[in-house]
Design a protein around this motif. Structure first.
Motif, mmCIF file in Angstrom:
data_model
loop_
_atom_site.group_PDB
_atom_site.id
_atom_site.type_symbol
_atom_site.label_atom_id
_atom_site.label_comp_id
_atom_site.label_asym_id
_atom_site.label_seq_id
_atom_site.Cartn_x
_atom_site.Cartn_y
_atom_site.Cartn_z
ATOM 1 N N LEU A 140 -24.321 -22.887 -22.172
ATOM 2 C CA LEU A 140 -24.699 -21.577 -22.674
ATOM 3 C C LEU A 140 -23.447 -20.937 -23.267
ATOM 4 O O LEU A 140 -22.367 -21.022 -22.671
ATOM 5 N N LEU A 185 -26.105 -21.676 -27.665
ATOM 6 C CA LEU A 185 -25.320 -22.750 -27.061
ATOM 7 C C LEU A 185 -24.009 -22.977 -27.819
ATOM 8 O O LEU A 185 -23.918 -22.700 -29.010
ATOM 9 N N GLU A 204 -32.058 -20.523 -26.229
ATOM 10 C CA GLU A 204 -30.733 -20.134 -25.767
ATOM 11 C C GLU A 204 -29.664 -20.307 -26.840
ATOM 12 O O GLU A 204 -29.764 -21.183 -27.693
ATOM 13 N N GLN A 253 -31.655 -21.721 -33.133
ATOM 14 C CA GLN A 253 -32.937 -22.254 -33.606
ATOM 15 C C GLN A 253 -34.061 -21.747 -32.712
ATOM 16 O O GLN A 253 -35.111 -22.371 -32.575
ATOM 17 N N GLY A 254 -33.835 -20.587 -32.104
ATOM 18 C CA GLY A 254 -34.789 -20.061 -31.128
ATOM 19 C C GLY A 254 -34.399 -20.572 -29.761
ATOM 20 O O GLY A 254 -33.940 -21.693 -29.620
ATOM 21 N N LEU A 271 -23.687 -23.749 -31.641
ATOM 22 C CA LEU A 271 -24.881 -24.348 -32.229
ATOM 23 C C LEU A 271 -25.655 -23.266 -32.972
ATOM 24 O O LEU A 271 -25.526 -22.078 -32.682
ATOM 25 N N LYS A 272 -26.447 -23.711 -33.934
ATOM 26 C CA LYS A 272 -27.262 -22.775 -34.704
ATOM 27 C C LYS A 272 -28.329 -22.191 -33.796
ATOM 28 O O LYS A 272 -28.853 -22.873 -32.916
#
Lengths: 501, 501
Positions: free
Chosen positions: B95, B121, B119, B116-117, B113-114
């Protein structure tokens, strides 16, 4: 004039949009700064509430889980090495475009990295596409390699059944222009060896060929443009009954009911050499060129599998389709069968543990000149195997050791820390696996208890009298036997006594 | 009235900025859509030009590089196991909030990370923070574990010197409430063992303590609020000369020139027990509580390292600071020294290959009640070690095998594919590492050549006459000697002949 005005208006719009964008960026920066300040304030106060968890669909491996994981890996790696494979590794992320257009409907499950400036990246979705990229990039036309690494899919996790968003794949692939079906047969032999070796219970390896499927679709009257999507529907047959698949084909995908029914007849067929012979005589299928090729190779494959003595676990199954776009020939999937079936029914499959197939076109998609490198490979789905091994271990109450420590360096009296440090240093330097408690004056009982808990078989006890006599007291934990060993013989004595462990 | 107008103007500005932001988002969406359409068009036409590369700062490991990597890992893992460590693994991403506020100025290097809906990350930046999260989450107060895995930093790569954006860390940590400096001394012993074992040439392990640094800053007149940022400046001393560091302290960071000069005197000090004794007598430093604590522990550490017999490679160095925020006590860093220095100058350090320290507060940052678990650990920077081992291997022209294959199953005449398949299957089932060429009728010369190239020591040759006689011709590649072996003794014969390999 009007044109000039339009151009000017357009230029103005562009200018305004650029300005807007710059403003928005400015705001975003300010917000980021504020959030960061807030986070730092939080840190200083030590008050922020962390959500203490791993990301959705992932898990930690503690020492026990790692011990099980290592066991399974050992079996798999030793099989891959037995078949002469080299090993490679690739980065966990690839350029986004490397993964584009390889996975069909599954592409939506790819994890993208945030655009932080620079290249657009995605986490790898499998090990096959990176392998193909590696071959094309290095102009390799001939290799047998394995690769064991984690892959990432934003799928709906079902962790109790071993379905994760981060999971290991263990891949073995043979790339190169070879005589038909010899590498393909070896891949199936490997699956057979690994599943037998891991003793996961009864299993069956389903085999089919994309060319047989394509030929079947053609003779059933499926339009060319619908081959891949109808193939995706067939792929669901291991999870949902034919009636549902049929209604998806007809309802959602617009296939004619007659074509669907013809497919329905074929996909219930499964068997061995006899079925292949039967289909080679099938009046429609035998007229289709690709189907005939596929069936011919399937026959050859079964001959080789007979020589390997493994056809008993192989089922030629026309309902096997496999989801991924890149397969071009043989495809296969290994499923474990329900272990104890008391009612004597036909064994029910509990899930796929390995799969693979031939993908002759994938490397060519990366090569600037489209040069093809034929490939066939297998991927072992290790997470489900872990789940089974974990459950089994829990049921067996076997105590699994998580360290390899041979001896604990202990003391019987106080003020012997220095002597313990000196002795343990000697043991480490001699290659002995040794531990000590990180206390100045630990109680002997605590030291012995530590050995019981962690399975350390020996204790080297330093004592004042022993130091004077030049000996160390060696205690065998299992038998509670104690012997005095001359200090210069201690290393040898420990080696001998732990060589059976 | 003027106030009201100002408020209204402000509200208007906010409204306009919000609108601008919405417009900019709309544009971004449209652009994304267009790019996606373009990508899809590209796929359909099969024409898009792939950039055939791995992401910036990453690399593939081919079979040769893997063989070197495995050698280095083996040395490191066997040392960690020798010291009784368990092994764990954690997910490659955490997270985002788990990583927030742990790395100070380096946080900007974290890969996100992107969204993408779901959590938010980030890829792990090291293995220490995930370890602390793991301890807090599982309420573990006591563990000795190692963890070998890849971490990710959006840093400026310098790949020839072994600096990558994706790289391995090999971490060993001891968590728990123990008597002072015993686990700390073991960490240094481990670094010493690994660097000696890998024979990387001469090295020195620099040691310092965050408490000594903090005390030093205090007595030099650095305000409390500037401790961390001045510490970051000191951290640069291994790369830039004092004059530059001083001007950063005074110019950029607003430290008084007098304070900087006082620091300048301390940070040039390095030595052993004698230096510790000298500083314990230092009129200013000895009056500072934390510095005194740190110096007392440093003395104890040196006593333990003397018992381990490794003080020859240890240097107490007041210029060592370490970048990361989370250290609270002892810190250390191992650097390799320039190998051949012909001009007899002082050895120059060529780079850090291991580092670590004590971080007693990190686990508490994750615990809902702030419960602390003291930790100390070391991280081996394996990429630089790989680079050195690779260069050395290239220079030595040693031929490194990338498979373990014991025997090639070959044929002397045509039409013996079935016999080869039968024999190789027998060998695999008996646990022999065996390969064959994937050709129906390979030439014997090609088969022998394959063995020469890949280092396979034995060839089991199937021939018509031998089949009739119930024997296999076994050829020893190195000597070209050939012996007939009865088929039922073949496995045993191969085992004996390859046991020395």
């Amino acid at each position: 004039m009007a044109e000039e005005a339009a151009v000017r208006a357009q230029a103005e719009t562009v200018r305004r949009l650029k300005q807007d964008k710059a403003d928005a960026d400015e705001i975003a920066k300010e917000v980021a700064k504020l959030l960061e300040m807030k986070a730092q304030l939080g840190t200083d106060e030590g008050k922020q509430k962390f959500v203490l968890k791993t990301p959705k669909g992932t898990r930690d491996f503690g020492p026990k889980e790692m011990a099980i994981r290592e066991r399974a890996f050992k079996a798999i790696i030793s099989c891959f090495k037995r078949h002469g494979a080299e090993v490679i590794d690739t980065p966990v992320f690839e350029l986004k475009e490397t993964l584009t257009g390889k996975y069909g409907e599954d592409s939506k499950l790819i994890y993208d990295l945030k655009d932080q400036g620079g290249e657009l990246l995605s986490l790898r979705y499998d090990l096959t596409v990176p392998f193909a990229r590696y071959l094309a990039m290095n102009k390799i036309t001939n290799i047998k390699r394995y690769h064991i690494a984690k892959v990432y899919r934003r799928d709906n996790p079902a962790m109790t059944r071993g379905r994760y968003r981060e999971f290991y794949q263990c891949d073995f692939d043979i790339a190169g222009q070879f005589d038909p079906m010899i590498p393909d047969a070896e891949c199936l032999k490997i699956v057979h060896e690994i599943l037998s070796d891991l003793q996961l219970g009864d299993f069956v390896i389903k085999v089919n060929d994309r060319r047989i499927l394509d030929g079947m679709f053609a003779v059933c009257g499926v339009p060319d443009s619908k081959f891949r999507t109808i193939c995706s529907s067939v792929d669901k047959l291991d999870k949902v009954p034919w009636e549902e698949v049929r209604s998806e084909m007809v309802g959602e995908k617009g296939l004619s009911p007659e074509a669907a029914d013809r497919i329905g007849e074929y996909v219930q067929l499964h068997g061995g050499l006899d079925l292949i012979e039967q289909l080679l005589q099938d009046p429609k299928l035998s007229q289709n060129k690709v189907a005939k090729e596929g069936l011919g190779d399937m026959k050859l494959l079964f001959e080789y599998l007979t020589l390997f003595g493994i056809t008993g676990k192989i089922s030629f199954d026309l309902s096997l389709a496999r989801g991924l776009d890149y397969y071009t020939g043989v495809i296969f999937e290994a499923v474990l069968l329900q272990q104890e079936n008391e009612r004597g029914e036909e064994p029910v499959s509990v899930g796929s543990v390995a799969g693979g197939g031939r993908y002759d076109g994938l490397v060519g998609m990366f090569d600037p000149k489209g040069r093809k490198v034929p490939c066939v490979g297998v991927s072992i789905g290790i997470e489900r195997i872990f789940s089974i091994l974990e459950q089994r271990l829990e049921a067996s109450e076997e105590k699994i050791r998580t360290t390899e420590t041979q001896v604990l360096v202990a003391s019987a009296q106080k003020k012997l820390l220095e002597e313990r440090l000196k002795l343990i240093s000697e043991l480490w330097d001699a290659g002995i696996k040794a531990e000590m408690l990180y206390k100045k004056n630990p109680k002997l009982l605590n030291q012995l208890q530590y050995c019981e808990e962690t399975g350390i078989p020996l204790v080297a006890i330093v004592g004042e009298q022993e130091l004077k006599d030049g000996v160390i007291k060696l205690r065998i934990v299992a038998t509670r036997e104690e012997v005095n060993v001359r200090r210069e013989s201690l290393v040898e004595e420990i080696r001998i006594r732990t060589s059976q462990c």
